[in-house]
Design an enzyme around this catalytic site. Structure first.
Site, mmCIF file in Angstrom:
data_model
loop_
_atom_site.group_PDB
_atom_site.id
_atom_site.type_symbol
_atom_site.label_atom_id
_atom_site.label_comp_id
_atom_site.label_asym_id
_atom_site.label_seq_id
_atom_site.Cartn_x
_atom_site.Cartn_y
_atom_site.Cartn_z
ATOM 1 N N TYR A 180 0.955 -1.112 0.018
ATOM 2 C CA TYR A 180 -0.045 0.055 -0.042
ATOM 3 C C TYR A 180 0.859 1.260 -0.013
ATOM 4 C CZ TYR A 180 -4.991 -0.291 -0.111
ATOM 5 O OH TYR A 180 -6.158 -0.495 -0.293
ATOM 6 N N THR A 190 -2.769 6.440 -22.002
ATOM 7 C CA THR A 190 -2.655 5.027 -21.498
ATOM 8 C C THR A 190 -0.997 4.718 -21.680
ATOM 9 O OG1 THR A 190 -2.596 4.119 -23.730
ATOM 10 C CG2 THR A 190 -4.881 4.245 -22.366
ATOM 11 N N GLU A 200 -0.432 4.837 -0.663
ATOM 12 C CA GLU A 200 -1.175 5.885 -0.920
ATOM 13 C C GLU A 200 -0.360 7.276 -0.744
ATOM 14 O OE1 GLU A 200 -4.719 5.279 1.719
ATOM 15 O OE2 GLU A 200 -5.607 4.470 0.118
ATOM 16 N N ARG A 204 -0.775 -2.391 -18.489
ATOM 17 C CA ARG A 204 -2.179 -1.710 -18.828
ATOM 18 C C ARG A 204 -2.098 -0.631 -17.644
ATOM 19 N NH1 ARG A 204 -6.307 -2.701 -21.755
ATOM 20 N NH2 ARG A 204 -5.127 -4.400 -22.664
ATOM 21 N N ASP A 239 -5.150 13.862 -25.291
ATOM 22 C CA ASP A 239 -5.292 12.784 -24.737
ATOM 23 C C ASP A 239 -4.540 11.768 -25.820
ATOM 24 O OD1 ASP A 239 -5.651 10.123 -24.407
ATOM 25 O OD2 ASP A 239 -7.953 10.357 -24.073
ATOM 26 N N LYS A 283 -0.634 0.874 -25.067
ATOM 27 C CA LYS A 283 -0.802 0.714 -26.327
ATOM 28 C C LYS A 283 0.511 0.922 -27.245
ATOM 29 C CE LYS A 283 -5.646 2.353 -25.635
ATOM 30 N NZ LYS A 283 -6.610 3.303 -25.750
HETATM 31 C C1 PLP Z 1 -7.656 3.802 -25.079
HETATM 32 C C2 PLP Z 1 -8.118 5.406 -24.793
HETATM 33 C C3 PLP Z 1 -8.647 5.550 -23.603
HETATM 34 C C4 PLP Z 1 -8.875 4.679 -22.431
HETATM 35 O O1 PLP Z 1 -8.038 3.928 -21.798
HETATM 36 P P1 PLP Z 1 -8.444 2.771 -20.724
HETATM 37 O O2 PLP Z 1 -6.916 2.210 -20.319
HETATM 38 O O3 PLP Z 1 -8.970 1.565 -21.556
HETATM 39 O O4 PLP Z 1 -9.273 3.316 -19.716
HETATM 40 C C5 PLP Z 1 -8.740 6.692 -23.207
HETATM 41 N N1 PLP Z 1 -8.722 7.987 -24.507
HETATM 42 C C6 PLP Z 1 -8.290 7.263 -25.616
HETATM 43 C C7 PLP Z 1 -7.896 8.388 -26.888
HETATM 44 C C8 PLP Z 1 -7.955 6.130 -25.718
HETATM 45 O O5 PLP Z 1 -7.897 5.733 -27.047
#
Ligand code: PLP
Length: 422
Positions: free
Chosen positions: A54, A228, A56, A237, A201, A231
């Site tokens: 933990y 993320t 936090e 993840r 994003d 990807k």
């Molecule tokens: C994949 C994605 C997310 C979400 O990611 P998670 O890890 O699945 O919550 C948010 N924004 C964009 C643009 C994405 O492609």
């Protein structure tokens, strides 16, 4: 040695699913553009003793004792993240991309405030205010779109008009189904005019930015990047928030992640992020992401040669969107199913200005990050694109599909899933 020995002895039911998944990932070609194969080192970190802890709070400021190693590890991960993206501050605790976005919204806005983001049907993500999400009940979302779906050019003039009218607190760039570069300078100029924060994003293209083959929004002056880590960045993840230089924003982001939204950070995942960022800092990673782009270009050439309509007219990044219904007379759902039969995994996708339904749309979305991780190059990308088109044309021909499935299998056997990238 069997890497799942303890699970095998203790829990045959879960063990069977692990073996099945490992085989599935090995024997098919993965073209879902948001997926990838992580290194064994990342998986070791992810499955490590840090899951027991933990932590936090943040390094040096925790609510529990016993942090001598977590503090060092999280600090290393933060420093690597900052270096990769040229950021002054980084928060590596978000549990995923969605969690990162929610924390970012609460850090920069008050309930009822407005976000100007990419239209969801033109490539924006669910977390950019889809009506079914919780965040849509808290904040107000307005949209910009492409000016021309066949070039992918964003309608910056309309974007500016919507910004002037709605006075958003955040102008959000970023997408999960769009294949062109954005003009980040234009976003920043419009945001300045209306006094909005600029947030990118970069969930899909973080690896491309880190490896230098896509533009970094910070170079144009963006305030914040959310992403993320699993990807194109090829980590575990999870999510992350980067702040270009503003200390006040960084403080608000940290508070919004913890205690605002999350409890104990997943330290095992943060260790995995650290290992993945270490990999992304190597020259080999630059070569990897450059090859991703070459591979999508090779696929684009084949689809164009067969007169298949590509949204945005082609690609600058790791993915392609094809209007297979308009061009080949097969629906997105049918294409997904028949390609799966021959061992190619991808997803159906709505296309801009879709006339069909979400469950059976006109398009497919596919990309090259995972197949490139396996070491496939232009020759294999070309071959795969040809197999895809033949498969879609021969959707009712069982004998032909068996033949195509064998070709896919041969390709996969020649390119095993690697365990080491550095
Ligand atoms: C994949 C994605 C997310 C979400 O990611 P998670 O890890 O699945 O919550 C948010 N924004 C964009 C643009 C994405 O492609």
């Amino acid at each position: 040695m069997n890497e799942y020995q303890f699970i095998k002895d203790q829990d045959p039911e879960i063990y069977a699913t692990l073996v099945g998944e490992e085989e599935r990932e090995r024997k098919g070609v993965e073209l879902i553009p948001s997926e990838n194969y992580v290194s064994k080192a990342v998986r070791e970190a992810n499955g490590s003793v840090f899951t027991n802890k933990y932590s936090e709070g943040y390094p040096g400021r925790r609510y529990y004792g016993g942090q001598e190693f977590t503090d060092i590890m999280e600090t290393i991960t933060i420093e690597r993240a900052k270096k990769l993206f040229n950021a002054k501050y980084a928060n590596v605790q978000p549990l995923g991309g969605a969690a990162a976005n929610v924390a970012m919204y609460f850090a920069l806005m008050e309930p009822g405030d407005t976000v100007l983001g990419m239209d969801l049907s033109h490539g924006g993500h669910l977390t950019h205010g889809h009506p079914t999400t919780a965040i849509n009940k808290v904040f107000n979302f307005v949209r910009y779109k492409m000016k021309d779906v066949d070039t992918g050019e964003i309608d910056y003039e309309a974007l500016r008009q919507v910004a002037l009218e709605h006075k958003p607190k955040i102008i959000l760039a970023g997408f999960s189904a769009y294949s062109r570069e954005l003009d980040y300078e234009k976003f920043v100029a419009i945001a300045k005019e209306v006094g909005a924060y600029t947030v990118a994003d970069m969930a899909h293209i973080a690896g491309l930015i880190a490896g230098g083959v896509a533009k970094n929004p910070f170079d144009a002056g963006f305030d914040v990047i959310t992403t993320t880590t699993h990807k194109t960045l090829r980590g575990p993840r999870g999510g992350m928030i980067l702040i270009r230089e503003n200390e006040d924003i960084a403080k608000r982001i940290n508070k919004a992640v913890f205690p605002g939204m999350q409890g104990g950070p997943h330290m095992n995942t943060i260790a995995g992020k650290g290992v993945a960022f270490g990999e992304a800092l190597t020259p080999a990673f630059k070569v990897y992401v450059a090859q991703i782009l070459k591979n999508t270009k090779a696929m684009e050439v084949v689809f164009k040669a067969h007169d298949v309509r590509l949204l945005c007219g082609g690609t600058d990044n790791h993915l392609l969107l094809a209007d297979v219904f308009g061009s080949l007379g097969i629906t997105g759902q049918e294409a997904e199913t028949v390609l799966d039969e021959v061992g190619i995994t991808l997803n159906k996708n709505m296309i801009a200005d879709e006339t069909r339904t979400a469950m059976d749309p006109s398009g497919i979305r596919f990309g090259t990050p995972a197949m490139t991780t396996r070491g496939m190059k232009e020759r294999e990308a070309t071959k795969l694109a040809e197999i895809m088109i033949t498969t879609m044309q021969a959707k009712d021909d069982s004998a032909k599909k068996v033949e195509l499935q064998r070709e896919v299998q041969t390709l996969c056997e020649a390119f095993p899933v690697p365990e080491k990238f550095v």
